[in-house]
Design a protein around this motif. Structure first.
Motif, PDB file in Angstrom:
ATOM      1  N   THR A   1     -11.562  29.936  37.267  1.00  0.00           N
ATOM      2  CA  THR A   1     -10.667  30.144  36.671  1.00  0.00           C
ATOM      3  C   THR A   1      -9.861  29.097  35.793  1.00  0.00           C
ATOM      4  O   THR A   1      -9.719  27.421  36.988  1.00  0.00           O
ATOM      5  CB  THR A   1      -8.939  30.753  37.518  1.00  0.00           C
ATOM      6  OG1 THR A   1      -9.536  30.031  38.815  1.00  0.00           O
ATOM      7  CG2 THR A   1     -10.131  32.210  37.582  1.00  0.00           C
TER       8      THR A   1
ATOM      9  N   THR B   1      -4.482  32.151  32.372  1.00  0.00           N
ATOM     10  CA  THR B   1      -4.883  32.360  32.835  1.00  0.00           C
ATOM     11  C   THR B   1      -6.546  33.049  32.702  1.00  0.00           C
ATOM     12  O   THR B   1      -6.126  34.141  32.522  1.00  0.00           O
ATOM     13  CB  THR B   1      -4.770  32.388  34.616  1.00  0.00           C
ATOM     14  OG1 THR B   1      -3.614  31.752  34.827  1.00  0.00           O
ATOM     15  CG2 THR B   1      -6.214  32.824  35.742  1.00  0.00           C
ATOM     16  N   TRP B   2      -7.641  32.063  32.205  1.00  0.00           N
ATOM     17  CA  TRP B   2      -8.953  32.853  32.276  1.00  0.00           C
ATOM     18  C   TRP B   2     -10.313  31.867  33.139  1.00  0.00           C
ATOM     19  O   TRP B   2     -10.052  31.249  33.209  1.00  0.00           O
ATOM     20  CB  TRP B   2      -8.798  32.773  31.287  1.00  0.00           C
ATOM     21  CG  TRP B   2      -9.102  31.665  30.165  1.00  0.00           C
ATOM     22  CD1 TRP B   2     -10.161  30.818  29.445  1.00  0.00           C
ATOM     23  CD2 TRP B   2      -8.613  30.886  30.243  1.00  0.00           C
ATOM     24  NE1 TRP B   2     -10.453  29.595  29.270  1.00  0.00           N
ATOM     25  CE2 TRP B   2      -9.085  29.859  29.263  1.00  0.00           C
ATOM     26  CE3 TRP B   2      -7.941  30.113  29.684  1.00  0.00           C
ATOM     27  CZ2 TRP B   2      -8.210  27.973  28.212  1.00  0.00           C
ATOM     28  CZ3 TRP B   2      -6.209  28.974  29.785  1.00  0.00           C
ATOM     29  CH2 TRP B   2      -7.273  28.151  28.895  1.00  0.00           C
ATOM     30  N   PRO B   3     -11.091  33.080  32.746  1.00  0.00           N
ATOM     31  CA  PRO B   3     -12.754  32.271  34.284  1.00  0.00           C
ATOM     32  C   PRO B   3     -13.142  31.576  32.727  1.00  0.00           C
ATOM     33  O   PRO B   3     -13.413  31.887  31.272  1.00  0.00           O
ATOM     34  CB  PRO B   3     -12.968  33.682  33.842  1.00  0.00           C
ATOM     35  CG  PRO B   3     -12.966  34.748  32.522  1.00  0.00           C
ATOM     36  CD  PRO B   3     -11.304  34.395  32.593  1.00  0.00           C
TER      37      PRO B   3
END
Length: 171
Positions: free
Chosen positions: A100, A107-109
């Protein structure tokens, strides 16, 4: 695919302070590079190995640009190995991990390729696949997410030291 209204997307500059919390990296300066498809992280002393039949990579990161003072050691599962062509045209087989990222309040992968970026200006590149559909890039702006407190404090201290040093010696 649902059409995204760009007016609803946050703005990010051409460079930003980001965090990689799963890797223990609280701050690292990243260049937002729409010319690069994938994102890349500075990694050295890389060793690949297997754990319970799954590929892993152990590596070290220097998160601060032009500094080797701080070193973070990481072990992480490998998604795959990918052939990546650098901006100079050199192809290299790199491990790819999924982790992440935190930037501008989101927030993101993302997928990260690991490569030694010591000779490069930035320890991390955030490629177009990581930002596509998530934000608008202002090529003239920087640090829309703000600067980490430690960086602001370090810059203020440097300015104080420079003010105390006279440019010319008194005659």
């Amino acid at each position: 695919m649902k059409k995204i209204d760009p007016r609803q997307l946050p703005i990010i500059g051409w460079r930003e302070w980001v965090a990689l919390p799963e890797l223990g990296v609280s701050t690292i300066k990243a260049k937002i590079d729409t010319g690069a498809r994938s994102s890349s992280l500075h990694a050295f002393d890389m060793v690949t190995f297997e754990r319970d039949g799954q590929p892993f990579v152990r590596f070290k990161v220097h998160p601060l640009q032009r500094s080797s003072k701080e070193t973070i050691e990481v072990e992480h599962p490998v998604l795959e190995f990918r052939k990546v062509r650098s901006s100079t045209g050199h192809a290299q087989r790199r491990p790819v991990i999924v982790t992440t990222v935190e930037a501008v309040g989101l927030t993101w992968p993302i997928e990260l390729t690991l490569a030694n970026r010591d000779a490069m200006g930035f320890r991390m590149l955030l490629g177009r696949e990581a930002v596509r559909g998530r934000m608008i890039i202002d090529a003239a702006g920087s640090f829309y997410g703000g600067k980490p407190a430690a960086v602001v404090k370090r810059k203020k201290l440097t300015k104080k030291i420079k003010k105390k040093r006279p440019d010319k010696k008194p005659e």
